[in-house]
Motif scaffolding. Sequence first.
Motif, PDB file in Angstrom:
ATOM      1  N   ILE A 142      67.541  87.645 102.828  1.00  0.00           N
ATOM      2  CA  ILE A 142      68.830  87.031 103.106  1.00  0.00           C
ATOM      3  C   ILE A 142      69.135  85.956 102.065  1.00  0.00           C
ATOM      4  N   PHE A 143      70.402  85.832 101.685  1.00  0.00           N
ATOM      5  CA  PHE A 143      70.785  84.785 100.737  1.00  0.00           C
ATOM      6  C   PHE A 143      72.134  84.190 101.138  1.00  0.00           C
ATOM      7  N   THR A 189      74.318  86.688 103.542  1.00  0.00           N
ATOM      8  CA  THR A 189      74.305  88.149 103.483  1.00  0.00           C
ATOM      9  C   THR A 189      72.880  88.670 103.564  1.00  0.00           C
ATOM     10  N   VAL A 190      72.709  89.710 104.372  1.00  0.00           N
ATOM     11  CA  VAL A 190      71.422  90.394 104.490  1.00  0.00           C
ATOM     12  C   VAL A 190      71.528  91.731 103.760  1.00  0.00           C
ATOM     13  N   ALA A 244      75.064  96.044 103.417  1.00  0.00           N
ATOM     14  CA  ALA A 244      75.021  94.583 103.437  1.00  0.00           C
ATOM     15  C   ALA A 244      75.664  94.088 104.728  1.00  0.00           C
ATOM     16  N   PHE A 245      74.951  93.206 105.413  1.00  0.00           N
ATOM     17  CA  PHE A 245      75.465  92.589 106.639  1.00  0.00           C
ATOM     18  C   PHE A 245      75.752  91.131 106.327  1.00  0.00           C
ATOM     19  N   THR A 246      77.001  90.719 106.534  1.00  0.00           N
ATOM     20  CA  THR A 246      77.430  89.380 106.135  1.00  0.00           C
ATOM     21  C   THR A 246      78.006  88.601 107.310  1.00  0.00           C
ATOM     22  N   LEU A 247      77.655  87.331 107.370  1.00  0.00           N
ATOM     23  CA  LEU A 247      78.271  86.374 108.283  1.00  0.00           C
ATOM     24  C   LEU A 247      78.998  85.363 107.413  1.00  0.00           C
ATOM     25  N   ALA A 248      80.289  85.185 107.649  1.00  0.00           N
ATOM     26  CA  ALA A 248      81.096  84.351 106.760  1.00  0.00           C
ATOM     27  C   ALA A 248      81.862  83.293 107.533  1.00  0.00           C
ATOM     28  N   SER A 249      82.243  82.248 106.797  1.00  0.00           N
ATOM     29  CA  SER A 249      82.947  81.132 107.423  1.00  0.00           C
ATOM     30  C   SER A 249      84.018  80.595 106.487  1.00  0.00           C
TER      31      SER A 249
END
Length: 240
Positions: free
Chosen positions: A85-86, A117-118, A129-134
Amino acid sequence: MTAIEHSFHEFLDALQTGTDEIAFQNIGERAAHRLGFRWFAYLSLSDDTPRLISSYPRSWTTRYFELGYDDIDPVLRRARTERRIFSWDGEVQMPRSRKLKSFFDDATTFGIRTGVTVPVVGGFGRLAAFTLASQERSAAIDRLVANSSDILHLIGLYFHTNLEIRLSQHRPTHRHRNLTQRECQCLAWSARGKSVVDIAAIVGISPRTVVFHLENCRRKLNAASLTHCAVIATRQGLIP
């Protein structure tokens, strides 16, 4: 159990009742919000046609592919080579071309500025790619990434794995497959012997709402009892 551990376990439970892309979109969006992020996105490049499941504004995702941003997206490029993850922050990236600057400007216009992002890298050039964003960085998110990156990494991997398995099963369509995600979740716990109070605590809703969902399940499946309802749902693949 910490708050993130509780969110993680709820996420795992929800994955077991996901049956299609809409269900997985709801699962990802709920997980993102529980973890303090605004959006989530899952992008699979395993096939000729990319598969995107996300809670991003549709106008952004349409523009993303129409303008070929998937070819220059630095997050995707990094995901092709990373194994862990980064974090990323669009506002501190240094654009090296006019098109890349346009990409960052567009993303910022939609409020997408920072995230994690994973990467899920497979053979033969396959990538997901699995991403959590804000919309903005926060101390809470920074602490979450610093202290719980292993759980965030698992969330991305579990989402990818369960989605691939579910969508590859090609389950037959049943006339009763109109149970909602929450109804399936409550029924699955009921089938495992959990009481209404237990289910309410696990899922994070009121006991009255649990009763409402279970009664909807019984009515939709035309079952004589909750036990009968669970048997029907299991046979039809609605609950694990």
